[in-house]
Design an enzyme around this catalytic site. Structure first.
Site, PDB file in Angstrom:
ATOM      1  CG  PHE A 136      -1.904   1.191   1.140  1.00 45.69           C
ATOM      2  CD1 PHE A 136      -3.013   1.147   0.306  1.00 45.69           C
ATOM      3  CD2 PHE A 136      -1.676   2.343   1.872  1.00 45.69           C
ATOM      4  CE1 PHE A 136      -3.885   2.234   0.209  1.00 45.69           C
ATOM      5  CE2 PHE A 136      -2.547   3.434   1.780  1.00 45.69           C
ATOM      6  CZ  PHE A 136      -3.653   3.367   0.955  1.00 45.69           C
ATOM      7  CG  ASP A 221       5.505   3.568   1.889  1.00 48.96           C
ATOM      8  OD1 ASP A 221       5.468   4.176   2.976  1.00 48.96           O
ATOM      9  OD2 ASP A 221       4.516   3.447   1.141  1.00 48.96           O
ATOM     10  CE  LYS A 250      -1.240   5.459   7.548  1.00 51.87           C
ATOM     11  NZ  LYS A 250      -0.874   4.905   6.244  1.00 51.87           N
TER      12      LYS A 250
HETATM   13  C1  PLP Z   1      -1.037   5.147   4.850  1.00 51.78           C
HETATM   14  C2  PLP Z   1       0.069   4.773   3.949  1.00 51.78           C
HETATM   15  C3  PLP Z   1       0.354   5.518   2.791  1.00 51.78           C
HETATM   16  C4  PLP Z   1      -0.502   6.671   2.344  1.00 51.78           C
HETATM   17  O1  PLP Z   1      -0.438   7.732   3.217  1.00 51.78           O
HETATM   18  P1  PLP Z   1      -1.500   8.936   3.089  1.00 51.78           P
HETATM   19  O2  PLP Z   1      -1.020   9.925   4.102  1.00 51.78           O
HETATM   20  O3  PLP Z   1      -2.849   8.369   3.387  1.00 51.78           O
HETATM   21  O4  PLP Z   1      -1.408   9.439   1.694  1.00 51.78           O
HETATM   22  C5  PLP Z   1       1.445   5.160   2.051  1.00 51.78           C
HETATM   23  N1  PLP Z   1       2.211   4.123   2.393  1.00 51.78           N
HETATM   24  C6  PLP Z   1       1.972   3.382   3.492  1.00 51.78           C
HETATM   25  C7  PLP Z   1       2.880   2.260   3.838  1.00 51.78           C
HETATM   26  C8  PLP Z   1       0.878   3.675   4.297  1.00 51.78           C
HETATM   27  O5  PLP Z   1       0.621   2.919   5.366  1.00 51.78           O
END
Ligand code: PLP
Length: 400
Positions: A136, A221, A250
């Protein structure tokens, strides 16, 4: 309560998320209260955002003070909180340079642009990025392409090119997907939204080695895993593999929206005009992020997360041995999933909500547990009592 918030939502708000029937009005530490004064233990933490809990005084104070002084300027000027936060992140990570933005998706977009520029400069215009199935990376068009889950992509075809989604935990799949067009591999060290999927032993290191051999960039990420969630300040520290580019969001702002893109010197190839963001790195969000991150570092919150994670996981494993319908308990630090042998997650979550515990049904057959990192053993014991009740009720419903 005089206002019917639910019908107000129906009337005015886009139906893009199915919500639990709870209207939250206040938070403090690990607890939230709804409009009727009912108390909840928050084991979602705003999607792994509130690592120091709700309304932590250090963050509240930083926001209040900065709001009075200076919130937003244009990026034509220097502002101090931005530079202090950049220094803090660089001095506490393996990365050399920072760029601030507003969200995880935006940070990842920046990472992809950085990698593509690197490809233009050093890899004969290579642009393709290998990502993992069940990953994700966010909701922008390019990030749904990067995200290896068809249900995020299908509604929005055509989606941007330049991403290849391969099996996770399979170094051979990455090797096979690598061509002269490849410039980077982008991974989460633990797949959060995909179900709390852990890397198999050695996988992250193998990917690092492959990137070194092929001259590819490794983008990690850490939007969900960064800032202490896994029991170390950044997830990569647990896997003995340094990224060339890392993204954060986050938990970075402790509740205010901020994302960051970090890179090693060799990958910091942006020149003036290449990238930008109106709000990115403004004084208000950076002051909050600095206060939160400094507190996390100074008080070794990652170590507490590790201890509490071990405690929670141990108790969940005991629960597993008492319930045949629990198939798996997995995770690191305070990012944990409990998987069932049937699609009972929604029902478990709904019974737990009623009992005063907020959880996330991350998959139809799995719940995700990610409390604030400041959670206490007492909070965990109480949450587990509620969970036990929720499991029993959900299992009874399943049987009938
Ligand atoms: C939540 C998340 C995103 C997206 O972040 P947003 O602030 O909602 O755009 C990207 N990568 C990972 C691993 C995430 O958990």
């Amino acid at each position: 309560m005089s206002t019917d918030w639910k019908s107000m939502e129906n009337k005015y708000y886009m139906f893009a998320a199915r919500r639990q029937p709870i209207v939250l009005v206040r938070g403090e530490g690990t607890k939230l209260w709804d409009e009727n004064g009912k108390e909840y233990l928050d084991f979602i933490a705003g999607w792994a955002v509130n690592n120091l809990g709700h309304c932590h005084p250090v963050i509240v104070e930083a926001v209040a003070q900065q709001a009075r002084r200076l919130m937003q300027t244009s990026n034509q000027f220097y502002t101090i909180p931005q530079l202090q936060l950049a220094q803090l992140l660089v001095e506490n990570s393996c990365l050399d340079k920072v760029f601030f933005c507003n969200s995880g998706a935006e940070a990842n977009e920046g990472a992809v642009k950085l990698a593509r520029k690197y490809g233009k400069m050093y890899r004969n215009n290579a642009y393709e990025i290998i990502t993992a199935l069940n990953s994700f990376h966010g909701r922008t068009l390019a990030m749904v392409s990067a995200t290896g889950q068809p249900h995020y992509q299908d509604t929005y075809l055509p989606i941007p090119e330049g991403f290849v989604n391969v099996a996770y935990n399979d170094i051979d799949a990455i090797r096979a997907a690598t061509t002269e067009k490849t410039v980077a591999v982008m991974l989460e060290v633990i797949q959060g939204e995909g179900g709390v999927n852990l890397p198999s032993p050695g996988y992250v290191k193998q990917v690092r080695r492959w990137c070194d051999e092929e001259g590819l960039l490794l983008i990690l990420d850490e939007v969900q895993t960064g800032l202490g969630r896994l029991g170390s300040l950044f997830g990569y520290q647990l896997f003995d593999a340094e990224p060339d580019i890392m993204t954060l969001a986050k938990a970075l702002g402790g509740g205010v929206p901020i994302g960051a893109l970090l890179a090693k010197e060799k990958a910091s190839v942006f020149a003036p005009g290449d990238h930008g963001s109106t709000f990115g790195g403004n004084a208000l969000t950076c002051a909050a992020a600095y206060a939160s991150t400094k507190f996390i570092i100074d008080h070794d919150i990652p170590a507490h997360a590790r201890q509490m994670g071990d405690y929670l996981k141990g108790k969940l494993k005991t629960m597993q041995s008492n319930h045949e319908f629990i198939r798996d308990v997995r995770g690191m630090g305070l990012l944990i999933a409990v998987e069932f042998n049937s699609d009972m997650a929604a029902s478990v979550v709904s019974f737990c909500n009623e009992g005063g515990l907020l959880l996330n049904p991350v998959r139809p057959n799995a719940i995700r547990i990610m409390p604030p990192l400041i959670v206490s053993p007492e909070d965990i014991d109480k949450a587990l009592d509620i969970l036990e009740m929720g499991l029993t009720k959900a299992a009874r419903g399943r049987a009938s």
